[in-house]
Design an enzyme around this catalytic site. Structure first.
Site, PDB file in Angstrom:
ATOM      1  N   SER A   1      79.412  67.742   4.018  1.00 54.32           N
ATOM      2  CA  SER A   1      80.839  68.068   4.012  1.00 54.32           C
ATOM      3  C   SER A   1      81.462  67.761   5.361  1.00 54.32           C
ATOM      4  O   SER A   1      80.800  67.842   6.408  1.00 54.32           O
ATOM      5  CB  SER A   1      80.979  69.559   3.714  1.00 54.32           C
TER       6      SER A   1
ATOM      7  N   LYS B   1      75.256  73.279   5.462  1.00 52.78           N
ATOM      8  CA  LYS B   1      75.423  71.820   5.436  1.00 52.78           C
ATOM      9  C   LYS B   1      74.843  71.185   6.705  1.00 52.78           C
ATOM     10  O   LYS B   1      74.133  70.178   6.638  1.00 52.78           O
ATOM     11  CB  LYS B   1      76.906  71.454   5.262  1.00 52.78           C
TER      12      LYS B   1
ATOM     13  N   TYR C   1      78.226  79.076   4.915  1.00 52.10           N
ATOM     14  CA  TYR C   1      78.287  77.901   4.034  1.00 52.10           C
ATOM     15  C   TYR C   1      78.226  76.624   4.875  1.00 52.10           C
ATOM     16  O   TYR C   1      77.420  75.729   4.619  1.00 52.10           O
ATOM     17  CB  TYR C   1      79.563  77.908   3.187  1.00 52.10           C
TER      18      TYR C   1
HETATM   19  P1  NAD Z   1      80.225  73.288  -8.282  1.00 47.33           P
HETATM   20  O1  NAD Z   1      80.024  74.736  -8.033  1.00 47.33           O
HETATM   21  O2  NAD Z   1      81.225  72.871  -9.298  1.00 47.33           O
HETATM   22  O3  NAD Z   1      78.834  72.608  -8.663  1.00 47.33           O
HETATM   23  C1  NAD Z   1      77.602  73.070  -8.166  1.00 47.33           C
HETATM   24  C2  NAD Z   1      76.645  73.171  -9.342  1.00 47.33           C
HETATM   25  O4  NAD Z   1      75.382  73.594  -8.849  1.00 47.33           O
HETATM   26  C3  NAD Z   1      77.105  74.188 -10.399  1.00 47.33           C
HETATM   27  O5  NAD Z   1      77.023  73.596 -11.669  1.00 47.33           O
HETATM   28  C4  NAD Z   1      76.097  75.343 -10.241  1.00 47.33           C
HETATM   29  O6  NAD Z   1      75.859  75.988 -11.477  1.00 47.33           O
HETATM   30  C5  NAD Z   1      74.875  74.610  -9.712  1.00 47.33           C
HETATM   31  N1  NAD Z   1      73.960  75.411  -8.902  1.00 47.33           N
HETATM   32  C6  NAD Z   1      74.235  76.218  -7.845  1.00 47.33           C
HETATM   33  N2  NAD Z   1      73.104  76.762  -7.371  1.00 47.33           N
HETATM   34  C7  NAD Z   1      72.081  76.293  -8.136  1.00 47.33           C
HETATM   35  C8  NAD Z   1      70.685  76.475  -8.141  1.00 47.33           C
HETATM   36  N3  NAD Z   1      70.068  77.287  -7.273  1.00 47.33           N
HETATM   37  N4  NAD Z   1      69.941  75.818  -9.054  1.00 47.33           N
HETATM   38  C9  NAD Z   1      70.539  75.010  -9.971  1.00 47.33           C
HETATM   39  N5  NAD Z   1      71.851  74.790 -10.025  1.00 47.33           N
HETATM   40  C10 NAD Z   1      72.617  75.426  -9.113  1.00 47.33           C
HETATM   41  O7  NAD Z   1      80.543  72.616  -6.858  1.00 47.33           O
HETATM   42  P2  NAD Z   1      81.021  71.142  -6.524  1.00 47.33           P
HETATM   43  O8  NAD Z   1      82.405  71.234  -5.999  1.00 47.33           O
HETATM   44  O9  NAD Z   1      80.708  70.217  -7.624  1.00 47.33           O
HETATM   45  O10 NAD Z   1      80.093  70.835  -5.267  1.00 47.33           O
HETATM   46  C11 NAD Z   1      78.880  70.120  -5.376  1.00 47.33           C
HETATM   47  C12 NAD Z   1      78.243  69.998  -4.014  1.00 47.33           C
HETATM   48  O11 NAD Z   1      79.150  69.353  -3.132  1.00 47.33           O
HETATM   49  C13 NAD Z   1      77.874  71.320  -3.346  1.00 47.33           C
HETATM   50  O12 NAD Z   1      76.680  71.131  -2.635  1.00 47.33           O
HETATM   51  C14 NAD Z   1      79.027  71.563  -2.411  1.00 47.33           C
HETATM   52  O13 NAD Z   1      78.648  72.371  -1.332  1.00 47.33           O
HETATM   53  C15 NAD Z   1      79.326  70.148  -1.965  1.00 47.33           C
HETATM   54  N6  NAD Z   1      80.690  69.956  -1.451  1.00 47.33           N
HETATM   55  C16 NAD Z   1      81.764  70.245  -2.254  1.00 47.33           C
HETATM   56  C17 NAD Z   1      83.057  70.063  -1.773  1.00 47.33           C
HETATM   57  C18 NAD Z   1      84.255  70.399  -2.619  1.00 47.33           C
HETATM   58  O14 NAD Z   1      85.366  70.455  -2.085  1.00 47.33           O
HETATM   59  N7  NAD Z   1      84.136  70.604  -3.931  1.00 47.33           N
HETATM   60  C19 NAD Z   1      83.252  69.568  -0.463  1.00 47.33           C
HETATM   61  C20 NAD Z   1      82.138  69.260   0.319  1.00 47.33           C
HETATM   62  C21 NAD Z   1      80.849  69.454  -0.198  1.00 47.33           C
END
Ligand code: NAD
Ligand code: UDP
Length: 340
Positions: free
Chosen positions: A127, A156, A152
């Site tokens: 991120s 990362k 959080y």
């Molecule tokens: P999201 O919550 O929609 O998706 C994450 C998925 O991981 C969910 O389906 C959840 O059920 C699953 N999950 C969580 N913990 C788990 C575990 N222990 N075992 C199995 N499944 C698990 O989030 P997103 O927005 O799609 O983000 C995806 C990734 O991208 C994450 O790592 C997040 O930190 C990173 N990220 C997101 C953003 C953003 O703005 N959305 C920005 C930077 C980084």
């Protein structure tokens, strides 16, 4: 035969759009997700878009025994895209150990099992938060990282370091660290999109929920920043563009790129909160009522990406115009809310 990719967290927001991009690129997709922040309805959406439903295994990445069984069934995979993580910044301050266990425990398990089953390639969701409050803009991958301001964010920074150390120690592994800026929008079909739980923390779903009448008014956090119009500036990247970058990263590794690659994924352009609100009105014809509220603690005044490295090395760049992205976000919200 198509190459198989394990997508942890594949039922989530970014994961489901990436499933579409992978299937459209000819990969076979297996989703490992514990549905802690999603449902399999997103995979139904993926199936309606692509004609193919990814195989789904309900598994917690933080549970090594269960994850080992899932890996054993898919030891022929050529790569893992590791999305699975908790992502609520505020909650991570309240429950740091939960975040470290889930986000870092899950990652360590994935890396261990990749070694055990000879799955060589990993793409990791990092991120822009790793840059903290940057001294210079836009940020390149060389811009120094700042100490994380939340557990959080720390997961990362630490996640990146864990992967770098693992690849150094185990040269059969290769990794791509993707530093996402602010992903927004939905698939143009409105079959999949972002589904936040409860009151959204993020700007885009707050805007669309306000437009849908679910929220009364958008609170804009601060109008007195040292930016051109006084509002915070971010780099909003279309979710479908972001999804396609994961395919580019995998291809790069499958074509033999060794070691660890680190890439910013953004548009290269900053937009202020007010610019986004105005662009939403232009794109959709819908006015979003707002009021100016106090600054939100921990907010970075301005950050946007230099994404030249991804363009040069991965042959990837953002393509979707902001107006189209905002229209897709609204189409998705209308679909979710049953608005004609
Ligand atoms: P999201 O919550 O929609 O998706 C994450 C998925 O991981 C969910 O389906 C959840 O059920 C699953 N999950 C969580 N913990 C788990 C575990 N222990 N075992 C199995 N499944 C698990 O989030 P997103 O927005 O799609 O983000 C995806 C990734 O991208 C994450 O790592 C997040 O930190 C990173 N990220 C997101 C953003 C953003 O703005 N959305 C920005 C930077 C980084
Ligand atoms: N923001 C806002 N009102 C909201 C949510 C967010 O004004 O209800 C602002 C926030 O201050 C930041 C920008 O929108 O300047 C993007 O916030 P978001 O939480 O979406 O992303 P991040 O801060 O993680 O980049």
């Amino acid at each position: 035969m198509s190459q198989k990719i394990i997508v942890t967290g594949g039922a989530g927001y970014i994961g489901s759009h990436t499933c579409v991009a992978l299937i459209e690129a000819g990969f076979e997709v297996v989703v490992f997700d514990n549905l802690s922040n999603s449902t399999t309805a997103s995979l139904d959406g993926v199936a309606r878009i692509t004609g193919t439903r990814p195989e789904f295994i309900n598994v917690d990445c933080a549970d090594i025994a269960a994850l080992r069984a899932a890996f054993a069934a898919h030891r022929d995979a050529v790569g893992v895209i590791h999305f699975a993580a908790y992502k609520a910044v505020g909650e991570s301050v309240e429950k740091p150990l939960l975040y470290y266990r889930n986000n870092l425990g899950g990652l360590i398990n994935v890396l261990d099992l990749m070694r055990e089953f000879d799955v060589p390639n990993i793409v990791f969701s990092s991120s822009a938060t790793v840059y903290g409050v940057p001294d210079t803009l836009p940020v390149t991958e060389e811009t120094p990282l700042q100490p994380a301001t939340s557990p959080y964010g720390a997961t990362k920074v630490m996640g990146e370091n864990i992967i770098r150390d693992a690849v150094r120690a185990y040269p059969q592994l290769r990794a791509t660290l993707l530093r996402y800026f602010n992903p927004i929008g939905a698939h143009p079909s409105a079959e999949i999109g972002e589904l936040p739980n409860g009151v959204p923390n993020n700007l885009m779903p707050y805007i669309t929920q306000t437009a849908a009448g679910i929220r009364e008014c958008l609170n804009i956090f601060g109008d007195d920043y040292d930016t051109p119009d006084g509002f915070c500036v971010r780099d909003y990247i279309d979710i479908n563009d972001l999804a396609r970058a994961h395919v580019a990263a995998l291809r790069h590794m499958l074509n033999g790129a060794d070691g660890v690659g680190t890439f910013n994924l953004g548009t290269g352009r900053g937009a202020s909160v007010m610019e986004l609100v105005n662009a939403f009105r232009t794109a959709t014809g819908v006015d979003v009522p707002y009021k100016i509220a106090a600054r939100r603690a921990g907010d970075v005044p301005a950050i946007w990406a230099n994404a030249d490295l991804a363009a040069r090395v991965l042959n990837w760049h953002a393509t979707v115009p902001l107006g189209e992205t905002l229209a897709s976000a609204w189409r998705w919200q209308k679909q979710v809310s049953g608005i004609k």
